[in-house]
Write an enzyme that holds these catalytic residues in place. Structure first.
Site, PDB file in Angstrom:
ATOM      1  CD  GLU A  78     -11.979 -55.574  36.183  1.00 26.22           C
ATOM      2  OE1 GLU A  78     -13.055 -54.951  36.201  1.00 26.22           O
ATOM      3  OE2 GLU A  78     -11.776 -56.620  36.821  1.00 26.22           O
ATOM      4  CD  GLU A  98     -15.269 -60.031  47.773  1.00 28.42           C
ATOM      5  OE1 GLU A  98     -14.252 -59.600  47.179  1.00 28.42           O
ATOM      6  OE2 GLU A  98     -15.383 -59.982  49.011  1.00 28.42           O
TER       7      GLU A  98
HETATM    8  P1  NAP Z   1     -21.615 -55.608  36.353  1.00 31.15           P
HETATM    9  O1  NAP Z   1     -21.928 -54.898  35.112  1.00 31.15           O
HETATM   10  O2  NAP Z   1     -21.279 -54.814  37.560  1.00 31.15           O
HETATM   11  O3  NAP Z   1     -22.897 -56.534  36.653  1.00 31.15           O
HETATM   12  C1  NAP Z   1     -22.938 -57.450  37.737  1.00 31.15           C
HETATM   13  C2  NAP Z   1     -24.388 -57.758  38.084  1.00 31.15           C
HETATM   14  O4  NAP Z   1     -24.995 -56.559  38.587  1.00 31.15           O
HETATM   15  C3  NAP Z   1     -25.235 -58.170  36.869  1.00 31.15           C
HETATM   16  O5  NAP Z   1     -26.182 -59.139  37.269  1.00 31.15           O
HETATM   17  C4  NAP Z   1     -25.926 -56.861  36.496  1.00 31.15           C
HETATM   18  O6  NAP Z   1     -27.130 -57.027  35.783  1.00 31.15           O
HETATM   19  C5  NAP Z   1     -26.199 -56.294  37.886  1.00 31.15           C
HETATM   20  N1  NAP Z   1     -26.474 -54.858  37.904  1.00 31.15           N
HETATM   21  C6  NAP Z   1     -26.201 -53.921  36.961  1.00 31.15           C
HETATM   22  N2  NAP Z   1     -26.653 -52.711  37.367  1.00 31.15           N
HETATM   23  C7  NAP Z   1     -27.210 -52.886  38.593  1.00 31.15           C
HETATM   24  C8  NAP Z   1     -27.864 -52.020  39.519  1.00 31.15           C
HETATM   25  N3  NAP Z   1     -28.049 -50.721  39.278  1.00 31.15           N
HETATM   26  N4  NAP Z   1     -28.324 -52.542  40.685  1.00 31.15           N
HETATM   27  C9  NAP Z   1     -28.164 -53.859  40.964  1.00 31.15           C
HETATM   28  N5  NAP Z   1     -27.566 -54.737  40.106  1.00 31.15           N
HETATM   29  C10 NAP Z   1     -27.092 -54.258  38.950  1.00 31.15           C
HETATM   30  O7  NAP Z   1     -20.425 -56.660  36.161  1.00 31.15           O
HETATM   31  P2  NAP Z   1     -20.234 -57.704  34.966  1.00 31.15           P
HETATM   32  O8  NAP Z   1     -19.859 -56.981  33.727  1.00 31.15           O
HETATM   33  O9  NAP Z   1     -21.397 -58.640  34.932  1.00 31.15           O
HETATM   34  O10 NAP Z   1     -18.998 -58.571  35.495  1.00 31.15           O
HETATM   35  C11 NAP Z   1     -17.660 -58.224  35.299  1.00 31.15           C
HETATM   36  C12 NAP Z   1     -17.087 -57.545  36.531  1.00 31.15           C
HETATM   37  O11 NAP Z   1     -17.239 -58.406  37.664  1.00 31.15           O
HETATM   38  C13 NAP Z   1     -15.603 -57.272  36.428  1.00 31.15           C
HETATM   39  O12 NAP Z   1     -15.331 -55.998  36.956  1.00 31.15           O
HETATM   40  C14 NAP Z   1     -14.982 -58.362  37.318  1.00 31.15           C
HETATM   41  O13 NAP Z   1     -13.709 -58.029  37.824  1.00 31.15           O
HETATM   42  C15 NAP Z   1     -16.007 -58.484  38.378  1.00 31.15           C
HETATM   43  N6  NAP Z   1     -15.923 -59.769  39.063  1.00 31.15           N
HETATM   44  C16 NAP Z   1     -15.475 -59.804  40.351  1.00 31.15           C
HETATM   45  C17 NAP Z   1     -15.332 -61.022  41.003  1.00 31.15           C
HETATM   46  C18 NAP Z   1     -14.839 -61.090  42.427  1.00 31.15           C
HETATM   47  O14 NAP Z   1     -15.105 -62.088  43.100  1.00 31.15           O
HETATM   48  N7  NAP Z   1     -14.131 -60.093  42.903  1.00 31.15           N
HETATM   49  C19 NAP Z   1     -15.657 -62.203  40.336  1.00 31.15           C
HETATM   50  C20 NAP Z   1     -16.111 -62.132  39.023  1.00 31.15           C
HETATM   51  C21 NAP Z   1     -16.245 -60.909  38.395  1.00 31.15           C
HETATM   52  P3  NAP Z   1     -27.121 -57.041  34.160  1.00 31.15           P
HETATM   53  O15 NAP Z   1     -26.340 -58.230  33.764  1.00 31.15           O
HETATM   54  O16 NAP Z   1     -28.562 -57.138  33.814  1.00 31.15           O
HETATM   55  O17 NAP Z   1     -26.484 -55.757  33.731  1.00 31.15           O
END
Ligand code: NAP
Length: 482
Positions: free
Chosen positions: A383, A250
Site C-alpha cells: 500500500e 478494517e
Molecule cells: P494507523 O497508523 O494504523 O493509525 C490508526 C489509528 O490507530 C490512529 O488513531 C493511531 O493513533 C492508532 N494507533 C497507532 N498505534 C496504536 C497502537 N499501538 N494501539 C492502538 N492504536 C494505535 O493508520 P493511519 O495512518 O491513521 O491511517 C491510514 C491507514 O488506514 C491506511 O493503511 C488505510 O488503508 C487504512 N484505512 C482503512 C480503512 C478501511 O475501512 N479499511 C479506512 C480508512 C483507512 P495515532 O494517530 O496517534 O498514531
C-alpha cells in the site's frame, strides 16, 4: 491558531493530566499550526473508560427512540456547522474542499441514518414448542465500545463507528488519529449539545501507543473497533482478542481496476484517475493498480497520463488535489516512487513534488503513473497511500483476474468492461469485500455493509448498513412461560 482543545470526558472538557499537547500543522503550509490538542496519558484514557463504564447501564436502558432523538439532533447541529467543519477538515487533513464537504455530509447522513435505526432495534418473536410460553430474542448493547480511527477520513470514520454504537445503547471511548483530530471532537460537541448524558461518549486525544493501548487492554472495554493500517490493526486485533474482547479491524488496501479488452480507454482512464488520484490517493479503497488488457493498453496509458497531468495540485481550499497529510506520508510516497524506478517500472507521469507558488511549502506530490509494472514489484504489492497508479499489462481476462487477486489485501476491486460474462466472473471470483463494475474503487453508500477480505480486514463484522449495528449488539434469547 493558539486555542487548545481539551478531552471530552464524563460530559466535561478537561485538560490531560500530562500537561502536554499535540500541535497539528496545516499540511498545505506546515508553518501554520491549525490545532492544539491534549497529548493524553494512560491515566486520562483510564478515566475515560471508567466514565463510560459508569454511564453504560443507564444509556443501555434508555429507549431506542430516545437515543435516536439525540443522534438526530446531533446530526442537525452538524448540518448547521457543515461549512465550519469542512474548513477544519481541509486545514488539518488537507483534502480538497469539495471532498471535505462530501465527507462532512457523509457524517451528517450517518447520524440521521442510525437515528432511525435506534428505534428499529428489538428482536424476533418465534413460535415456542411448549404451550403458554413466549419465545423471543432481545437485542442488547455489548457495553463499552472503544473506537480507534485513522486520519484519512477524520469525521466520516468516527461517525460510522460512533452512530451505530450509540444507537445500539453502548457507551463509547473514542481515540481519533493524532494528525487530524479536530472534526472528531466536533462530533462530541454536537452530541453534548444534543443532550447525550454525561459519560456516554468520551473522546481522548493522544498517541496510539499510549491512549490506544489503554483502550484496547482495559478490562471494562467490551468491544474494540479499529480502522487504520494493517500493521497496527493486526497488533490491536491480537491484543484485544487475547484480552477476550469482541474486535473488528478494517485495514489497508491495494485495490485493482481491471480494464478489459472491450473497455473504452477514455472511460477507463476517468474511472482509474478518479479512484487513484481522488483524495490524493489517501483512501483505503484508492485504485493503486490498473490491470489493463494489451489491446487497449497504449491508448489507456495515454489517456491516464493526460488525466494525471491535468490535475490542479495545491492547497485543498482552492485546488482539485490537496497535499499528503504529513511529511512522513509524503516521504513514504516518494520512497515508493524511487523503489518502483529501481525495480524497473517506467515513470509515465509525475514522480516528483510539484513546482509553483501555491505548492512552495506543503506536502505536495504530483499524480504519478508507472507503466511496465510486474505484479511481484513492491509498487504492485504494498500500500503506497499516495496518488500513484501502477499499470500492469495482461493478455487476457484470466490473467487480469489472477493479477487482481495476487496481493495480500482484498478491500475494493473494479472492472471496466462491456462483456457481461466477464463482469459476472469478476464479481464471483475477485477476492475483495467491495466489487464494482464500470465504476471506481472508491465511493461507498452508507446503507450497505463495508469491509475487506484477506489482510484488509479481520473479516469479523462489517461496518455501515444494517450490518453495522451487529458489532455493537448481542442477542439474548428469552423463554418466558406463564
Ligand atoms: P494507523 O497508523 O494504523 O493509525 C490508526 C489509528 O490507530 C490512529 O488513531 C493511531 O493513533 C492508532 N494507533 C497507532 N498505534 C496504536 C497502537 N499501538 N494501539 C492502538 N492504536 C494505535 O493508520 P493511519 O495512518 O491513521 O491511517 C491510514 C491507514 O488506514 C491506511 O493503511 C488505510 O488503508 C487504512 N484505512 C482503512 C480503512 C478501511 O475501512 N479499511 C479506512 C480508512 C483507512 P495515532 O494517530 O496517534 O498514531
Amino acid at each position: 491558531m493558539s486555542e487548545t482543545t481539551y478531552n471530552y470526558v464524563n460530559g466535561e472538557w478537561i485538560e490531560s493530566e500530562s500537561g502536554d499537547t499535540i500541535e497539528v500543522e496545516n499540511p498545505a503550509n506546515p508553518n501554520e499550526t491549525v490545532g492544539r490538542y491534549q497529548s493524553s496519558s494512560a491515566t486520562d484514557a483510564t478515566a475515560a473508560v471508567e466514565a463510560a463504564a459508569a454511564a453504560a447501564d443507564d444509556w443501555a436502558s434508555t429507549p431506542g427512540p430516545e437515543r435516536g432523538k439525540i443522534l438526530r439532533a446531533a446530526g442537525t447541529l452538524l448540518e448547521e456547522r457543515k461549512d465550519e467543519l469542512t474548513d477544519v477538515l481541509v486545514a488539518e487533513e488537507g483534502k480538497a474542499h469539495a471532498e471535505a464537504g462530501g465527507e462532512v455530509q457523509r457524517a451528517i447522513d450517518i447520524f440521521h441514518y442510525f437515528a432511525g435505526k435506534a428505534a428499529d432495534l428489538g428482536g424476533t418473536m418465534k413460535s415456542p414448542s411448549a404451550p403458554n410460553q413466549n419465545l423471543y430474542t432481545r437485542t442488547e448493547p455489548v457495553g463499552v465500545a472503544a473506537l480507534i480511527t485513522p486520519w484519512n477520513y477524520p469525521i466520516a470514520i468516527p461517525a460510522w463507528k460512533l452512530a451505530p454504537a450509540l444507537a445500539a445503547g453502548n457507551a463509547v471511548v473514542l481515540k481519533p488519529a493524532s494528525a487530524a483530530p479536530g472534526v472528531a471532537i466536533e462530533l462530541a460537541r454536537a452530541l453534548d449539545e444534543a443532550g447525550l448524558p454525561d459519560g456516554v461518549l468520551n473522546v481522548v486525544t493522544g498517541s496510539g501507543s499510549t491512549v490506544g493501548t489503554e483502550f484496547v487492554e482495559h478490562d471494562a472495554v467490551d468491544a474494540v473497533s479499529f480502522t487504520g493500517s494493517s500493521e497496527v490493526g493486526e497488533m490491536v486485533y491480537d491484543r484485544a482478542t487475547d484480552a477476550g474482547k469482541r474486535v473488528q479491524t478494517e485495514l489497508g488496501g491495494k485495490n485493482p481496476t481491471v480494464v478489459a479488452a472491450s473497455a473504452d480507454p477514455a472511460e477507463a482512464a476517468d474511472i482509474v484517475a478518479g479512484g487513484g488520484f481522488g483524495t490524493t490517493g489517501q483512501s483505503c479503497t484508492a485504485c493503486s493498480r490498473a490491470i489493463v488488457h494489451e489491446d487497449v493498453y497504449d491508448e489507456f496509458v495515454a489517456e491516464l497520463v493526460d488525466r494525471a497531468e491535468s490535475i490542479d495540485v495545491g492547497p485543498g481550499a482552492d485546488h482539485e488535489m490537496g497535499p499528503q497529510v504529513s511529511e512522513s506520508e509524503l516521504e513514504s510516497t516518494l520512497d515508493y516512487i524511487e523503489i518502483a524506478e529501481n525495480e524497473g517500472a517506467a515513470l509515465a507521469a509525475g514522480g516528483n513534488t510539484p513546482d509553483g507558488e501555491a505548492v512552495e511549502t506543503g506536502y505536495f506530490v504530483e499524480p504519478t503513473v508507472f507503466t511496465d509494472v510486474d505484479s511481484e514489484m513492491r509498487i504492485a504489492q504494498e500500500e503506497v497511500f499516495g496518488p500513484v497508479v501502477a499499470v500492469i499489462k495482461v493478455s487476457d481476462f484470466d490473467e487480469g483476474l489472477h493479477v487482481a487477486n495476487d496481493v495480500h489485501y482484498g478491500l475494493s476491486a473494479s472492472i471496466v468492461t462491456d462483456d457481461h460474462t466477464e463482469a459476472n466472473r469478476f464479481i464471483d471470483e475477485v477476492e475483495a469485500g467491495v466489487v464494482k463494475v464500470n465504476d471506481k474503487t472508491t465511493g461507498l453508500e452508507l446503507h450497505v455493509p463495508f469491509g475487506g477480505f484477506k489482510r484488509s480486514s479481520s473479516e469479523t463484522w462489517r461496518e455501515q448498513g444494517d450490518e453495522g449495528l451487529e458489532f455493537y449488539t448481542i442477542e439474548k434469547t428469552v423463554y418466558d412461560s406463564y
